[in-house]
Design an enzyme around this catalytic site. Structure first.
Site, mmCIF file in Angstrom:
data_model
loop_
_atom_site.group_PDB
_atom_site.id
_atom_site.type_symbol
_atom_site.label_atom_id
_atom_site.label_comp_id
_atom_site.label_asym_id
_atom_site.label_seq_id
_atom_site.Cartn_x
_atom_site.Cartn_y
_atom_site.Cartn_z
ATOM 1 N N HIS A 1 2.270 2.078 -3.192
ATOM 2 C CA HIS A 1 1.306 3.009 -3.787
ATOM 3 C C HIS A 1 1.773 4.454 -3.697
ATOM 4 O O HIS A 1 0.994 5.376 -3.875
ATOM 5 C CB HIS A 1 -0.071 2.838 -3.121
ATOM 6 C CG HIS A 1 -0.692 1.497 -3.360
ATOM 7 N ND1 HIS A 1 -1.938 1.139 -2.904
ATOM 8 C CD2 HIS A 1 -0.229 0.407 -4.039
ATOM 9 C CE1 HIS A 1 -2.213 -0.110 -3.280
ATOM 10 N NE2 HIS A 1 -1.185 -0.570 -3.955
ATOM 11 N N ASP B 1 0.864 -1.187 0.000
ATOM 12 C CA ASP B 1 0.000 0.000 0.000
ATOM 13 C C ASP B 1 0.900 1.236 0.000
ATOM 14 O O ASP B 1 2.021 1.169 -0.501
ATOM 15 C CB ASP B 1 -0.972 -0.056 1.185
ATOM 16 C CG ASP B 1 -2.248 0.717 0.911
ATOM 17 O OD1 ASP B 1 -2.154 1.921 0.620
ATOM 18 O OD2 ASP B 1 -3.349 0.134 0.975
#
Ligand SMILES: *[C@@H]1O[C@H](CO)[C@@H](O)[C@H](O)[C@H]1NC(C)=O
Length: 403
Positions: free
Chosen positions: A247, A224
């Site tokens: 991310h 993430d």
């Protein structure tokens, strides 16, 4: 590998020295070795009790105190180290070994946290590896059949001031790797995060309701955000971070839950970063809907992108859930005074710069300066996208700006 042998013998030496000398008179610090409290470095016996007892003594000390975890593997089911401590501004938790979470999922309790330090001003957490063993939980969540145990963040520092976290390596957390929650004055230095690209919600470093937080020299590979700067953060400095897979570095997400509180983020600097194969580079994300808030005074300086899907992105219609559950309406978070200075490298998609701002609260004061992003090695193939965004450019800007 050349480093390994001297390092090991140094650690062994330290180990022996610290095991037999509870106090370190030279440094004037009290030393609390967890082995003396019954911890077993076998990775099997739960060392939570010994760790907590060592902490209790260190925290009671009126002199600077160090809890020491020597080399070896220590199983810890879950532990919350609380203050305030007697020797204000001087408690160190020094780890030379590896702390491992229970195998399988669910063994960490239901608090959502595995290891927590709370109300400890002047805390130093240094060294060591935290192995969150998150795989079983990720797999449960991936199967998507509800009833998974509550996932736990690996290391949480909460409600503390003047904290240093240095040289910690965190692998395979069930949830966020390092959380800084309601703290003031935190320096995170030389932290490494390692988790697979497909591990869900395993943010590397998450900041929440904190101020004066600095992050230097982090290497983050995860599933993430490498770093997420959530609501209520101000005066944040991030410098020299390598991110990927992951991310990207995100401000947000903001505005998910409705409510009265204003979600503000201000004065954030993100400087000298490298993104490799990440889904985003420098991102600001807010949900649609009426929760009010702001993001203002952000500088993203000196960033290198290698094959990043969205190198520069503001997304005010953020909603990662596939199929339903996304709030309607335009975001009530207003974004202003955001500068991108010296961003270069390659985008993995044609839209290298995207400002998708709120209809009701357009972005203002966006500035692009010395930006050069290519797609398929051709600057001309990369594009910019703007919606409800106002701002200006300075110097060379490729792809051409649509501000
Ligand atoms: C912004 O934050 C930095 C720390 O990151 C701090 O040194 C600086 O004083 C802050 N600026 C303002 C205007 O508050």
């Amino acid at each position: 590998m050349a480093m390994a042998k001297p390092l090991l013998s140094l650690l062994a030496h330290l180990h022996a020295a610290l095991l037999f000398q509870p106090a370190d008179p030279a440094a004037g610090a009290m030393m609390y070795n967890v082995l003396r409290y019954g911890a077993r470095p076998d990775g099997a016996a739960d060392a939570a009790g010994p760790f907590l007892r060592a902490w209790a003594d260190a925290c009671r000390s009126t002199r600077p105190a160090t809890v020491f975890v020597p080399p070896g593997r220590y199983l810890v089911s879950s532990a919350t180290f609380t203050g305030p401590c007697h020797s204000r501004a001087a408690v160190t938790f020094a780890v030379a070994g590896t702390v491992v979470a229970p195998a399988g999922s669910g063994g960490r309790g239901s608090s959502g946290r595995w290891i927590t330090f709370e109300n400890v001003d002047g805390l130093v957490v240094s060294g060591g590896t935290l192995d969150g063993r998150g795989r079983a939980l990720w797999e449960c969540r991936r199967r998507g059949q509800g009833s998974c145990p509550t996932p736990a963040s690996s290391l949480t520092i909460a409600n503390s001031r003047d904290v240093v976290v240095a040289g910690v390596r965190s692998v395979d957390s069930e949830l966020f790797h390092l959380v800084v929650l309601q703290c003031h004055g935190v320096t995170v230095r030389g932290v490494t995060v390692e988790a697979p690209a497909d591990s869900p919600n395993t943010d590397g470093i998450h900041l929440h309701m904190s101020s004066q937080v600095s992050v230097y020299d982090a290497r983050i590979s995860t599933g993430d955000d490498c770093i997420s700067i959530g609501p209520g953060n101000s005066h944040i400095w991030i410098e020299r971070v390598a991110c990927g897979p992951g991310h990207g570095i995100s401000i947000g997400s903001l505005g998910k839950q409705e409510g009265m509180a204003v979600e503000g983020v201000q004065n954030v600097t993100v400087k000298t970063t490298w993104f490799t194969g990440t889904t985003n580079g420098l991102r600001i994300k807010t949900w649609g809907g009426s929760k009010r808030g702001f993001v203002r005074g952000v500088t993203f300086a000196d960033a290198t992108m290698s094959g990043v899907d969205n190198p520069i992105i503001i997304d005010q219609r953020y909603c990662p859930t596939s199929g339903g559950g996304c709030p309607g309406g335009s975001s009530s978070i207003s974004i202003s005074d955001v500068r991108y200075v010296g961003v270069r490298g390659s985008s993995a998609t044609p839209v290298a710069v995207s400002f998708d701002c709120s209809r009701s609260n357009p972005c203002s004061g966006i500035r692009l300066q010395d930006v050069a992003l290519t797609y398929r090695n051709r600057p001309a193939a990369a594009r910019s996208y703007c919606r409800n965004a106002r701002g200006s450019t300075l110097g060379l800007v490729l792809p051409p700006s649509c501000l």
